[in-house]
Design an enzyme around this catalytic site. Structure first.
Site, PDB file in Angstrom:
ATOM      1  N   LYS A 125     -52.060   6.500 -41.372  1.00  0.00           N
ATOM      2  CA  LYS A 125     -52.356   5.672 -42.538  1.00  0.00           C
ATOM      3  C   LYS A 125     -53.763   5.081 -42.439  1.00  0.00           C
ATOM      4  O   LYS A 125     -54.515   5.065 -43.421  1.00  0.00           O
ATOM      5  CB  LYS A 125     -51.310   4.568 -42.666  1.00  0.00           C
ATOM      6  CG  LYS A 125     -51.476   3.717 -43.913  1.00  0.00           C
ATOM      7  CD  LYS A 125     -50.430   2.613 -43.980  1.00  0.00           C
ATOM      8  CE  LYS A 125     -50.729   1.669 -45.132  1.00  0.00           C
ATOM      9  NZ  LYS A 125     -49.826   0.511 -45.152  1.00  0.00           N
ATOM     10  N   HIS A 140     -56.549   2.907 -48.223  1.00  0.00           N
ATOM     11  CA  HIS A 140     -57.536   2.081 -48.907  1.00  0.00           C
ATOM     12  C   HIS A 140     -58.059   0.982 -47.995  1.00  0.00           C
ATOM     13  O   HIS A 140     -59.273   0.760 -47.902  1.00  0.00           O
ATOM     14  CB  HIS A 140     -56.917   1.470 -50.161  1.00  0.00           C
ATOM     15  CG  HIS A 140     -55.657   0.693 -49.918  1.00  0.00           C
ATOM     16  ND1 HIS A 140     -54.576   1.205 -49.237  1.00  0.00           N
ATOM     17  CD2 HIS A 140     -55.298  -0.567 -50.268  1.00  0.00           C
ATOM     18  CE1 HIS A 140     -53.615   0.300 -49.181  1.00  0.00           C
ATOM     19  NE2 HIS A 140     -54.019  -0.788 -49.793  1.00  0.00           N
ATOM     20  N   PHE A 155     -45.764  -1.704 -45.884  1.00  0.00           N
ATOM     21  CA  PHE A 155     -45.343  -2.917 -46.595  1.00  0.00           C
ATOM     22  C   PHE A 155     -45.806  -2.812 -48.039  1.00  0.00           C
ATOM     23  O   PHE A 155     -46.479  -1.860 -48.418  1.00  0.00           O
ATOM     24  CB  PHE A 155     -45.899  -4.182 -45.911  1.00  0.00           C
ATOM     25  CG  PHE A 155     -47.398  -4.183 -45.726  1.00  0.00           C
ATOM     26  CD1 PHE A 155     -48.230  -4.757 -46.669  1.00  0.00           C
ATOM     27  CD2 PHE A 155     -47.969  -3.611 -44.597  1.00  0.00           C
ATOM     28  CE1 PHE A 155     -49.601  -4.760 -46.503  1.00  0.00           C
ATOM     29  CE2 PHE A 155     -49.349  -3.616 -44.423  1.00  0.00           C
ATOM     30  CZ  PHE A 155     -50.163  -4.189 -45.374  1.00  0.00           C
ATOM     31  N   ASP A 208     -58.481  -8.405 -50.333  1.00  0.00           N
ATOM     32  CA  ASP A 208     -57.566  -8.465 -51.461  1.00  0.00           C
ATOM     33  C   ASP A 208     -57.297  -7.030 -51.859  1.00  0.00           C
ATOM     34  O   ASP A 208     -58.230  -6.210 -51.914  1.00  0.00           O
ATOM     35  CB  ASP A 208     -58.141  -9.257 -52.636  1.00  0.00           C
ATOM     36  CG  ASP A 208     -57.050  -9.612 -53.650  1.00  0.00           C
ATOM     37  OD1 ASP A 208     -55.955  -9.997 -53.214  1.00  0.00           O
ATOM     38  OD2 ASP A 208     -57.302  -9.508 -54.856  1.00  0.00           O
ATOM     39  N   ALA A 218     -49.458  -9.559 -39.635  1.00  0.00           N
ATOM     40  CA  ALA A 218     -49.750  -8.967 -38.325  1.00  0.00           C
ATOM     41  C   ALA A 218     -50.185  -7.511 -38.449  1.00  0.00           C
ATOM     42  O   ALA A 218     -50.989  -7.029 -37.645  1.00  0.00           O
ATOM     43  CB  ALA A 218     -48.519  -9.077 -37.429  1.00  0.00           C
ATOM     44  N   SER A 242     -55.515 -14.084 -42.812  1.00  0.00           N
ATOM     45  CA  SER A 242     -54.198 -13.566 -43.150  1.00  0.00           C
ATOM     46  C   SER A 242     -53.265 -13.826 -41.979  1.00  0.00           C
ATOM     47  O   SER A 242     -53.718 -13.910 -40.834  1.00  0.00           O
ATOM     48  CB  SER A 242     -54.265 -12.059 -43.424  1.00  0.00           C
ATOM     49  OG  SER A 242     -52.976 -11.511 -43.589  1.00  0.00           O
ATOM     50  N   ASN A 243     -51.979 -13.948 -42.270  1.00  0.00           N
ATOM     51  CA  ASN A 243     -50.967 -13.996 -41.217  1.00  0.00           C
ATOM     52  C   ASN A 243     -50.182 -12.692 -41.154  1.00  0.00           C
ATOM     53  O   ASN A 243     -49.165 -12.607 -40.474  1.00  0.00           O
ATOM     54  CB  ASN A 243     -50.009 -15.172 -41.436  1.00  0.00           C
ATOM     55  CG  ASN A 243     -50.596 -16.478 -40.910  1.00  0.00           C
ATOM     56  OD1 ASN A 243     -51.217 -16.501 -39.847  1.00  0.00           O
ATOM     57  ND2 ASN A 243     -50.409 -17.553 -41.652  1.00  0.00           N
ATOM     58  N   ASP A 291     -45.940   0.548 -50.420  1.00  0.00           N
ATOM     59  CA  ASP A 291     -46.009   1.788 -49.638  1.00  0.00           C
ATOM     60  C   ASP A 291     -44.838   2.738 -49.884  1.00  0.00           C
ATOM     61  O   ASP A 291     -45.048   3.952 -49.995  1.00  0.00           O
ATOM     62  CB  ASP A 291     -46.107   1.475 -48.144  1.00  0.00           C
ATOM     63  CG  ASP A 291     -47.494   0.996 -47.716  1.00  0.00           C
ATOM     64  OD1 ASP A 291     -48.407   0.996 -48.567  1.00  0.00           O
ATOM     65  OD2 ASP A 291     -47.661   0.631 -46.538  1.00  0.00           O
TER      66      ASP A 291
END
Length: 202
Positions: free
Chosen positions: A178, A183, A155, A72, A10, A7-8, A158
């Site tokens: 968080k 999850h 993101f 995912d 951050a 993933s990118n 949320d």
């Protein structure tokens, strides 16, 4: 020991870094996609979150030779029959457009009153090694869908998600708070022992 995080994003990388640090795991360098030679990422056409996480992790191993973590995740809304589900990131038709995705979900749920807004974030994280070992971990975060966005953090969905037992949206929680309940935090925590086994200090 280097581990590719497929993933990118951050924020996802930092989340895993914090979890490993809290678990006392050292000697692991997490490498984002942007720091490796570009490769063709697989089409996420799995029917489940686990299918897609494994597709991405296997592709990372094949392309780089590094153990790879991939995830995912998405939101499932009871009133919409569990959708957006695996289509969460591209629910509006444009991949990764959080604003458009949120607006569409709000429009589709405009008819649903209190008691009909149950939702859950689901994340499946996979760790695949060059030797072919595969570890899959699922995390679930129950709550309900708000009627309008709240908060500037996080993101994805949320700002629309009010976690069970909380008076705020997921976007209003601190990153540490968080991690402890989300999850993805739960799913990543389920990989800790498998990652620890890869550490040169294990």
């Amino acid at each position: 020991m280097k581990i590719l995080v497929a993933s990118n994003n951050a924020k996802k990388l930092k989340e895993l870094e914090r979890i490993l640090e809290r678990a006392g795991i050292h000697g692991i360098e997490l490498v984002p996609l942007r720091d490796v030679e570009p490769y063709e990422e697989p089409v996420e056409d799995g029917r489940t979150f686990a299918d897609n996480a494994l597709l991405k992790a296997r592709a990372g191993v094949q392309a780089t030779g590094l153990p790879t973590v991939a995830d995912d995740s998405g939101i499932t809304i009871e009133e919409l029959g569990g959708m957006p589900g695996v289509l969460s990131a591209r629910w509006s038709g444009e991949h990764g457009n959080d604003r458009a995705n949120n607006d569409l979900v709000l429009a589709q749920m405009s008819h649903a009153g209190e008691g009909r807004r149950n939702a859950a974030f689901v994340s499946v994280c996979a760790l695949v090694t060059p030797e072919g070992h595969e570890t899959v971990s699922e995390g679930r975060w129950n709550g309900e869908l708000l009627t309008e966005p709240r908060g500037e953090g996080g993101f994805g969905y949320d700002p629309l998600f009010k976690p069970e037992g909380q008076d705020c949206s997921a976007a209003e929680l601190t990153p540490e708070a968080k991690d402890a309940v989300s999850h993805r935090g739960k799913a990543l925590a389920g990989l800790v022992s498998a990652i620890a086994a890869l550490s040169p200090q294990s």
